[in-house]
Design a protein around this motif. Structure first.
Motif, short mmCIF file in Angstrom:
data_model
loop_
_atom_site.label_atom_id
_atom_site.label_comp_id
_atom_site.label_asym_id
_atom_site.label_seq_id
_atom_site.Cartn_x
_atom_site.Cartn_y
_atom_site.Cartn_z
N LEU A 296 36.58 35.92 42.18
CA LEU A 296 37.81 35.69 42.93
C LEU A 296 37.50 35.12 44.32
O LEU A 296 38.17 34.20 44.79
CB LEU A 296 38.60 36.99 43.05
CG LEU A 296 39.92 36.90 43.80
CD1 LEU A 296 40.91 35.99 43.07
CD2 LEU A 296 40.53 38.30 44.00
N TYR B 119 47.47 32.11 46.03
CA TYR B 119 46.46 33.16 46.25
C TYR B 119 47.10 34.37 46.90
O TYR B 119 46.82 35.52 46.53
CB TYR B 119 45.31 32.62 47.10
CG TYR B 119 44.26 33.67 47.40
CD1 TYR B 119 43.32 34.03 46.46
CD2 TYR B 119 44.23 34.32 48.64
CE1 TYR B 119 42.37 35.00 46.73
CE2 TYR B 119 43.28 35.29 48.92
CZ TYR B 119 42.35 35.63 47.96
OH TYR B 119 41.42 36.60 48.23
N PHE C 34 49.14 36.33 44.57
CA PHE C 34 48.28 37.21 43.78
C PHE C 34 47.97 38.49 44.56
O PHE C 34 48.05 39.60 44.02
CB PHE C 34 46.98 36.49 43.41
CG PHE C 34 45.90 37.42 42.92
CD1 PHE C 34 45.94 37.93 41.63
CD2 PHE C 34 44.87 37.80 43.75
CE1 PHE C 34 44.96 38.81 41.18
CE2 PHE C 34 43.88 38.67 43.31
CZ PHE C 34 43.92 39.18 42.02
N SER D 26 49.72 37.06 38.45
CA SER D 26 48.53 37.62 37.81
C SER D 26 47.31 36.77 38.14
O SER D 26 47.41 35.61 38.56
CB SER D 26 48.73 37.67 36.29
OG SER D 26 48.75 36.35 35.75
N ARG D 27 46.15 37.35 37.88
CA ARG D 27 44.89 36.61 38.08
C ARG D 27 44.85 35.39 37.16
O ARG D 27 44.46 34.29 37.58
CB ARG D 27 43.71 37.53 37.81
CG ARG D 27 42.34 36.91 38.02
CD ARG D 27 41.28 37.89 37.52
NE ARG D 27 39.94 37.34 37.64
CZ ARG D 27 39.09 37.64 38.64
NH1 ARG D 27 39.46 38.45 39.60
NH2 ARG D 27 37.88 37.12 38.67
N ASP D 28 45.25 35.58 35.89
CA ASP D 28 45.27 34.45 34.95
C ASP D 28 46.23 33.38 35.43
O ASP D 28 45.95 32.17 35.32
CB ASP D 28 45.67 34.93 33.55
CG ASP D 28 44.57 35.74 32.88
OD1 ASP D 28 43.41 35.66 33.34
OD2 ASP D 28 44.87 36.44 31.89
N CYS E 135 38.39 43.92 43.14
CA CYS E 135 38.94 44.04 41.79
C CYS E 135 38.50 45.36 41.15
O CYS E 135 37.55 46.00 41.58
CB CYS E 135 38.50 42.87 40.93
SG CYS E 135 39.00 41.25 41.59
#
Length: 517
Positions: free
Chosen positions: A51, A67, A70, A76-78, A486
Motif C-alpha cells: 500500500l 487514496y 480508502f 476498498s483496497r481492491d 494493514c
C-alpha cells in the motif's frame, strides 16, 4: 535530473527504513532514493508495504483523492487499486512477499537483479529478525531443553543478507538489529564480532557456509562504520555501533545496533554521523490526537459502564491505602481525575475517526490535512482491575514525573502473578510491569510486545485511562499519519513495534547519500 539510486529493503517489516530513504531530499529538493524491491514474509506487513509502495507512485504528483477515501473506509483496497491499475502493478512488483532462506536462491537473485536493472550504485537496507538476538529471546530459549542455538535459523539469517551482498555488491549497506546482538554468542564467540568480520569479507563468509556468489570470484571487502558521534576516527568497541534514537529527534528511547558498510573501492573519508538534537517528549507527538476511552472486558461495554467502573475507585480501599501511605498528592490527583471524567467525544475510536488532528513536533512530517481525520486509532479493552491500576499509575506519573514500580502500588492493586513477590523483594524482574509513557520524557522502546497487552504502554493522560493505540505507537515511531497499517490490530501493533523509526532512517539516508554522491 540524475538517475535515482535503487534501494533493496530486506526483512522490511512495514517499511520504516524504506520510508526514511524515499523521503530524503537533496539540496536540489530531489528525492535520490527509490525502493526497487522490498522483501517481507509476513502477509500483513507485506500488505502495508504494498500500500505504501502504491502511495509513493504519486510522490511527484498529487496523491489521488481515492487514496484518502480508502483511508476513511469509503473505498476498498481492491477498488483503490482498480482505479489506478498501473500504479498498483508497480507497487505489486516492488513489494515481494517472500521468506529469505526459504525462497529459492536463484529466484531471489533474479528478482534483485531485475529490480536493480543496471550497474549504477545501489543500497541494501534491513536487518534479520531479532528474536534470537534479543535478551528476552535468549532468556526464553534458555529454558527450552531442545533449543539448539547452532541450528536456530533466526541466529544465522544474516547469512542471507551476506549472500545478497556477495551476489550483488551494493555500494553501501545499512544493517539494523537489537542491542542484545552486542552480547549474544554463537559457538562460544561473540556474535557481533563474527557478523562484523563476515560483513567486512562477505565472499569468505559465505564460502565458510558452503555457498558461492554469482559472477567471477573477485575481491569484495567493506569497511564497517558506526553512525553515532565518536571522538575517534574508527570505532573502539561494539558499543560505538549503538544508536540512541532519542538523541536524534525520535520521541522514544530506542537503542539499536546499526552498521553501515561502504564498499572498499568506494571508500574515502570517514562517513558523517547522526547529529544530536534536544529530546522530543511523548506529549509532543501524542497531544493533538482525539481523546478515547478504553473498552472494558465485561458483558456491557459503553461509556456509562466505563465511567461507573472508574468512579468505583473513589470509595475503594486501595485509594484509602494510597492516602495513608504517604501518597496524599497522588490520591488528590486521582480524585481530581474522577471528578473531571466525562465520556470521551469519540468513544473507543475506530480504524478511521473524522477529526482535526494536530501535533506539536514536525507538523510537516506527521500531518496530512487531506485525511480529514486519523487512522488506526482505536483503544483496546481492559479488565476493570487493570483500569484502576492504569488510573493509579498515570496519576502517579503526573505527580511524580516518573512511572511507578510495583513497590509503589497499593497492595490491593497488585496483580496476582508469581513474579510480583520477586519484584517487591528487590529484583528488577518485572518491577515496572505497569509502565506509563511519561508526558515530559521520550517514550520507552516501542516493541512488538504491545500486541500482547498494554501494561508497558499506559497513556500519560489519566483521563483516558488506557494503553496506547496503534496510531499513538506509530507517532512515537515517527510514522506519518497517512501511513496506513494493514491487518488486524494485533498485527498492526507488531508491525509498528518491529519497525525502524522513519525519521531516524531519513537521517541515515542523508549520510548514505553523501557517501555515494
Amino acid at each position: 535530473m540524475r538517475k535515482s539510486i535503487p534501494v533493496i529493503d530486506v526483512f522490511a517489516g512495514p517499511g520504516g527504513l524504506g520510508e526514511g530513504f524515499t523521503s530524503y531530499a537533496d539540496s536540489q529538493r530531489q528525492s535520490p532514493f527509490r525502493i526497487a524491491l522490498s522483501i517481507e514474509k509476513d502477509p500483513f506487513a507485506h500488505a502495508t508495504l504494498e500500500l505504501r509502495a502504491f502511495f509513493r507512485q504519486f510522490r511527484n504528483r498529487r496523491v489521488p483523492s481515492s487514496y484518502y477515501r480508502f483511508l476513511r473506509g469509503e473505498l476498498s483496497r481492491d477498488g483503490l487499486f482498480s482505479a489506478h491499475r498501473r500504479e498498483a502493478r508497480v507497487a505489486s512488483s516492488e513489494a515481494w512477499q517472500a521468506e529469505l532462506g526459504s525462497a529459492p536462491l536463484n529466484q531471489v537473485r533474479r528478482r534483485i537483479a531485475s529490480s536493480l536493472g543496471g550497474r549504477g550504485p545501489w543500497v541494501l537496507i534491513g536487518g534479520p529478525p531479532c528474536q534470537a538476538y534479543s535478551v528476552a529471546g535468549r532468556s526464553r530459549n534458555k529454558g527450552v531443553e531442545t533449543y539448539d542455538p547452532e541450528s536456530d535459523a533466526k541466529q544465522t539469517l544474516y547469512v542471507e543478507y551476506l549472500q545478497i551482498i556477495a551476489d550483488h555488491r551494493p555500494a553501501v549497506f545499512i544493517m539494523e538489529n537489537v542491542k542484545g546482538l552486542l552480547s549474544a554468542t554463537l559457538s562460544a564467540k561473540r556474535l557481533f564480532e563474527r557478523i562484523v568480520d563476515d560483513l567486512s569479507n562477505p565472499l569468505i563468509a559465505i564460502g565458510r557456509e558452503g555457498r558461492t556468489a554469482v559472477g567471477k570470484n573477485r575481491s569484495l571487502r567493506y569497511r564497517i562504520y558506526p553512525l553515532a558521534l565518536s571522538d575517534t576516527l574508527f570505532p573502539t568497541g561494539p558499543g560505538d555501533y549503538l544508536v540512541y534514537a532519542e538523541r536524534h529527534g525520535v520521541p522514544q528511547a530506542r537503542h539499536r545496533v546499526i552498521l553501515m558498510g561502504v564498499r572498499e573501492d568506494l571508500d574515502g573519508n570517514r562517513p558523517g554521523s547522526l547529529r544530536e538534537v534536544p529530546p522530543v517528549w511523548t506529549k509532543d507527538v501524542l497531544d493533538g490526537l482525539p481523546h478515547l476511552r478504553s473498552g472494558i472486558t465485561t458483558s456491557t461495554d459503553d461509556s456509562d459502564s466505563w465511567l461507573q467502573a472508574l468512579r468505583s475507585a473513589r470509595d475503594s480501599q486501595w485509594l484509602a491505602d494510597v492516602r495513608q501511605n504517604g501518597g496524599a498528592r497522588v490520591a488528590r490527583q486521582i480524585v481530581s481525575v474522577l471528578n473531571d471524567l466525562v465520556a470521551p467525544r469519540k468513544e473507543r475510536g475506530a480504524e478511521f475517526i473524522e477529526c482535526n488532528c494536530n501535533v506539536r513536533y514536525r507538523k510537516d512530517w506527521f500531518l496530512d490535512e487531506r485525511i480529514a481525520g486519523v487512522c488506526n486509532h482505536s483503544a483496546r479493552s481492559h479488565m476493570i482491575t487493570d483500569l484502576h491500576r492504569y488510573l493509579f499509575a498515570s496519576s502517579y506519573a503526573k505527580v511524580r514525573g516518573r512511572s511507578p514500580q510495583l513497590r509503589h502500588f497499593p497492595r490491593r492493586l497488585l496483580p496476582k502473578h508469581g513474579n510480583v513477590r520477586m519484584a517487591l523483594t528487590g529484583s528488577e524482574f518485572f518491577a515496572d510491569r505497569f509502565r506509563v509513557q511519561v508526558a515530559d520524557r521520550p517514550a520507552t522502546t516501542i516493541t512488538s510486545h504491545l500486541s500482547k497487552d498494554g501494561h508497558y504502554y499506559i497513556h500519560p493522560d489519566p483521563l483516558q485511562c488506557r494503553s496506547l493505540t496503534v496510531r499513538e505507537a506509530a507517532r512515537l515511531q515517527t510514522f506519518p499519519d497517512n501511513y496506513f497499517f494493514c491487518g488486524n490490530k494485533t498485527s498492526q501493533y507488531v508491525q509498528v513495534g518491529n519497525a525502524v523509526p522513519p525519521l531516524l532512517a531519513l537521517q541515515i539516508a542523508a549520510i548514505v547519500y553523501d557517501v555515494i554522491d
